[in-house]
Design a protein around this motif. Sequence first.
Motif, PDB file in Angstrom:
ATOM      1  N   VAL A 153     -13.255  18.430  35.757  1.00 29.23           N
ATOM      2  CA  VAL A 153     -13.123  19.324  34.606  1.00 29.23           C
ATOM      3  C   VAL A 153     -14.003  18.793  33.485  1.00 29.23           C
ATOM      4  CG1 VAL A 153     -11.538  20.234  32.854  1.00 29.23           C
ATOM      5  CG2 VAL A 153     -10.785  20.011  35.237  1.00 29.23           C
ATOM      6  N   ILE A 154     -14.771  19.682  32.894  1.00 29.42           N
ATOM      7  CA  ILE A 154     -15.666  19.280  31.804  1.00 29.42           C
ATOM      8  C   ILE A 154     -14.829  18.916  30.582  1.00 29.42           C
ATOM      9  CG2 ILE A 154     -17.555  20.012  30.304  1.00 29.42           C
ATOM     10  CD1 ILE A 154     -18.358  21.979  32.534  1.00 29.42           C
ATOM     11  N   GLN A 155     -14.860  17.651  30.192  1.00 29.77           N
ATOM     12  CA  GLN A 155     -14.045  17.175  29.083  1.00 29.77           C
ATOM     13  C   GLN A 155     -14.748  17.297  27.736  1.00 29.77           C
ATOM     14  OE1 GLN A 155     -10.966  16.401  29.559  1.00 29.77           O
ATOM     15  NE2 GLN A 155     -10.949  16.237  31.807  1.00 29.77           N
ATOM     16  N   SER A 156     -16.077  17.223  27.772  1.00 19.83           N
ATOM     17  CA  SER A 156     -16.821  17.274  26.516  1.00 19.83           C
ATOM     18  C   SER A 156     -18.267  17.640  26.807  1.00 19.83           C
ATOM     19  CB  SER A 156     -16.751  15.925  25.787  1.00 19.83           C
ATOM     20  OG  SER A 156     -17.342  14.912  26.580  1.00 19.83           O
ATOM     21  N   HIS A 157     -19.016  17.888  25.767  1.00 13.82           N
ATOM     22  CA  HIS A 157     -20.436  18.183  25.895  1.00 13.82           C
ATOM     23  C   HIS A 157     -21.153  16.958  26.483  1.00 13.82           C
ATOM     24  CE1 HIS A 157     -24.523  18.712  23.706  1.00 13.82           C
ATOM     25  NE2 HIS A 157     -24.566  19.259  24.923  1.00 13.82           N
ATOM     26  N   ILE A 158     -22.020  17.183  27.482  1.00 15.19           N
ATOM     27  CA  ILE A 158     -22.757  16.083  28.116  1.00 15.19           C
ATOM     28  C   ILE A 158     -24.243  16.277  27.822  1.00 15.19           C
ATOM     29  CG2 ILE A 158     -23.206  14.825  30.256  1.00 15.19           C
ATOM     30  CD1 ILE A 158     -20.693  16.053  31.415  1.00 15.19           C
ATOM     31  N   PRO A 159     -24.727  15.741  26.713  1.00 17.39           N
ATOM     32  CA  PRO A 159     -26.156  15.853  26.402  1.00 17.39           C
ATOM     33  C   PRO A 159     -26.942  14.784  27.158  1.00 17.39           C
ATOM     34  CG  PRO A 159     -25.053  14.666  24.658  1.00 17.39           C
ATOM     35  CD  PRO A 159     -23.983  15.018  25.662  1.00 17.39           C
ATOM     36  N   GLY A 160     -28.256  14.900  27.128  1.00 11.82           N
ATOM     37  CA  GLY A 160     -29.095  13.863  27.716  1.00 11.82           C
ATOM     38  C   GLY A 160     -29.444  14.080  29.171  1.00 11.82           C
ATOM     39  N   GLY A 161     -28.678  14.921  29.875  1.00  7.28           N
ATOM     40  CA  GLY A 161     -29.017  15.235  31.255  1.00  7.28           C
ATOM     41  C   GLY A 161     -28.794  14.121  32.248  1.00  7.28           C
ATOM     42  N   SER A 162     -27.840  13.245  32.000  1.00  7.96           N
ATOM     43  CA  SER A 162     -27.543  12.184  32.958  1.00  7.96           C
ATOM     44  C   SER A 162     -26.064  12.213  33.300  1.00  7.96           C
ATOM     45  CB  SER A 162     -27.932  10.813  32.406  1.00  7.96           C
ATOM     46  OG  SER A 162     -27.196  10.528  31.226  1.00  7.96           O
ATOM     47  N   GLY A 163     -25.728  11.708  34.456  1.00 12.82           N
ATOM     48  CA  GLY A 163     -24.339  11.695  34.896  1.00 12.82           C
ATOM     49  C   GLY A 163     -24.173  10.813  36.108  1.00 12.82           C
ATOM     50  N   ILE A 164     -22.996  10.894  36.734  1.00 17.47           N
ATOM     51  CA  ILE A 164     -22.702  10.044  37.878  1.00 17.47           C
ATOM     52  C   ILE A 164     -21.932  10.848  38.923  1.00 17.47           C
ATOM     53  CG2 ILE A 164     -20.552   9.179  36.871  1.00 17.47           C
ATOM     54  CD1 ILE A 164     -21.249   6.445  38.146  1.00 17.47           C
ATOM     55  N   ILE A 165     -22.258  10.642  40.183  1.00 15.02           N
ATOM     56  CA  ILE A 165     -21.586  11.308  41.295  1.00 15.02           C
ATOM     57  C   ILE A 165     -20.647  10.302  41.941  1.00 15.02           C
ATOM     58  CG2 ILE A 165     -21.898  12.495  43.496  1.00 15.02           C
ATOM     59  CD1 ILE A 165     -24.755  13.143  42.617  1.00 15.02           C
ATOM     60  N   THR A 166     -19.356  10.613  41.953  1.00 17.50           N
ATOM     61  CA  THR A 166     -18.381   9.727  42.570  1.00 17.50           C
ATOM     62  C   THR A 166     -17.807  10.378  43.816  1.00 17.50           C
ATOM     63  OG1 THR A 166     -16.603  10.644  41.205  1.00 17.50           O
ATOM     64  CG2 THR A 166     -17.761   8.703  40.359  1.00 17.50           C
ATOM     65  N   GLY A 167     -17.241   9.599  44.675  1.00 15.00           N
ATOM     66  CA  GLY A 167     -16.660  10.089  45.925  1.00 15.00           C
ATOM     67  C   GLY A 167     -16.258   8.917  46.785  1.00 15.00           C
ATOM     68  N   ASN A 168     -15.809   9.195  47.969  1.00 10.97           N
ATOM     69  CA  ASN A 168     -15.433   8.120  48.882  1.00 10.97           C
ATOM     70  C   ASN A 168     -16.665   7.575  49.589  1.00 10.97           C
ATOM     71  OD1 ASN A 168     -12.690   8.321  48.270  1.00 10.97           O
ATOM     72  ND2 ASN A 168     -12.391   9.962  49.772  1.00 10.97           N
TER      73      ASN A 168
END
Length: 553
Positions: free
Chosen positions: A335-350
């Motif tokens: 769920v999107i909790q806040s604005h994510i500027p900058g165009g970076s993120g992380i993919i999590t999983g098993n």
Amino acid sequence: MLYIDTWKRVLIWAVCAVGLLLALPNTFYTRVEQSNDARAAIELGADTPENQVIAEQWPSWMPSSLVNLGLDLRGGAHLLAEVKVEDVYASRMEAMWPEIRDALRQERATVGTIRKQPSDPQEVRVRISQPEGMDRALQVVRDLSRPIQSLTGAGASDIVVSADGDEIVVALSEAEKLASDDRTVRQSLEIVRRRIDEVGTREPTIQRQGSDRILIQVPGIGSAAELKELIGTTAQLSFHPVIGRGTDADANTGIGNKLLPSLDESGIFYEVEAAPVVTGEELVDAQPSFDQNGRPAVSFRFNTSGARKFGDYTLENIGSPFAIVLDDEVISAPVIQSHIPGGSGIITGNFSVEESTDLAVLLRAGALPAGLDFLEERTIGPELGQDSIDAGRVATIVAFVAVLVFMGLSYGLFGLFANVALILNIGIIFGLLSLIGATLTLPGIAGIVLTVGMAVDANVLVFERIREELKTSKGPSRAIELGYEKALSAILDANITTFITAVILFAMGSGPVRGFAITLGLGILTSVFTAIFVTRLMIVMWFERRRPKTIEV
């Protein structure tokens, strides 16, 4: 007067010594199979080809680069793949629907309500509730077209828009299909090359064949199946708005939506919008990392365009779920909790550490734009390669011995000097091949055999010239000096023309042809060096020591 400066003598012998030193590791390696132990051993030295490992007795501080062996000598995998260019048409049409929808929404007063209709994957059908506004609707959609940037369709439009009753039909133009086919094959070629390069494979042959096929030859890979697994993985990453979540695999979805399974949650399916907000094509980097709980993950970063779209969507949809989709499976739907500027993120999983590393490699290399059909696949075993090496070794030894005997019988002591220079010449060739990381193939061995035959040509010219000068009653010293001076222009002319041929073969050819060109070109350079400098130095040193009144050549 026969004289060579001391610094020149030191330089000539230093070049010979360095060449032999660079070639020496090739006599101290062991060949191993492609196993986990082999890979672990290979990782210890980045300069070591995939199935060649320097023996333990070789000092670590010494040069350790080896001559790479080509597919025909080392074994490996051969694939001929056909790019399914038609796959791109459907994805293009799918991506156009949001643009068409947003453009027509601004004309609701004229066209009424709009609804996407079931259609062929290679077109988009949109029904409007006010058919009398069809002309305006067609004009609005046509305004979305772009000119084709290609030689085959310069100035043409990329889409064809028509009316079918109360439905607007949008499809790619024929000119755009041709341009798209070419772009797809070129992109697939580049991505295949990146994926193979990412795993450190040496000297693969990856080239286009015909309009929609790619030839892939990779030395050192254990099987064609292993190569197919490496390059056939799609790794298509995309981010989609989530419509709903459930357990029914056969649930009906709205038009423009699709049902995707969850990768981590067994039996859970997500209904998402088919058109992604951002795709993996807009990724500029992906690296293995760890999340806040210390579990393996993959961090990513978008380009400027992707970062803007990613940031705008998260700003406008705070509190809504957002599906991260990899190869039509939902990795996670946070769920999107806040604005994510900058165009970076992380993919999590098993993920395991190895899986996160592999995923980062695939994402970094990019997604294949279309599927591949493997029309031909072959695995060339190392046994066949060893037979080729043995046959090439025999041919080289036979040519080598024949030349040595001929020079010895024809020119006596001077022929012996030429033979020593020939041995140094072969050593320097292998030293240069090791230094530049060149790949030795069967045609490359042929180039070396040819070099052996040609290497003494320059000495023959010099020695024959010395014979002519001796017949004019000149002294030994003057005859030797004039022999080298007058033969120099003929030596350079003959070798320069051959070297130009080798350069053209290297520039225009590929694969084995380049291997032949490399060994031929290096052989010409080393032959000229040994003939003009090394043999002359040996003759000068002998002459200074013996001071003969007469000589026989």
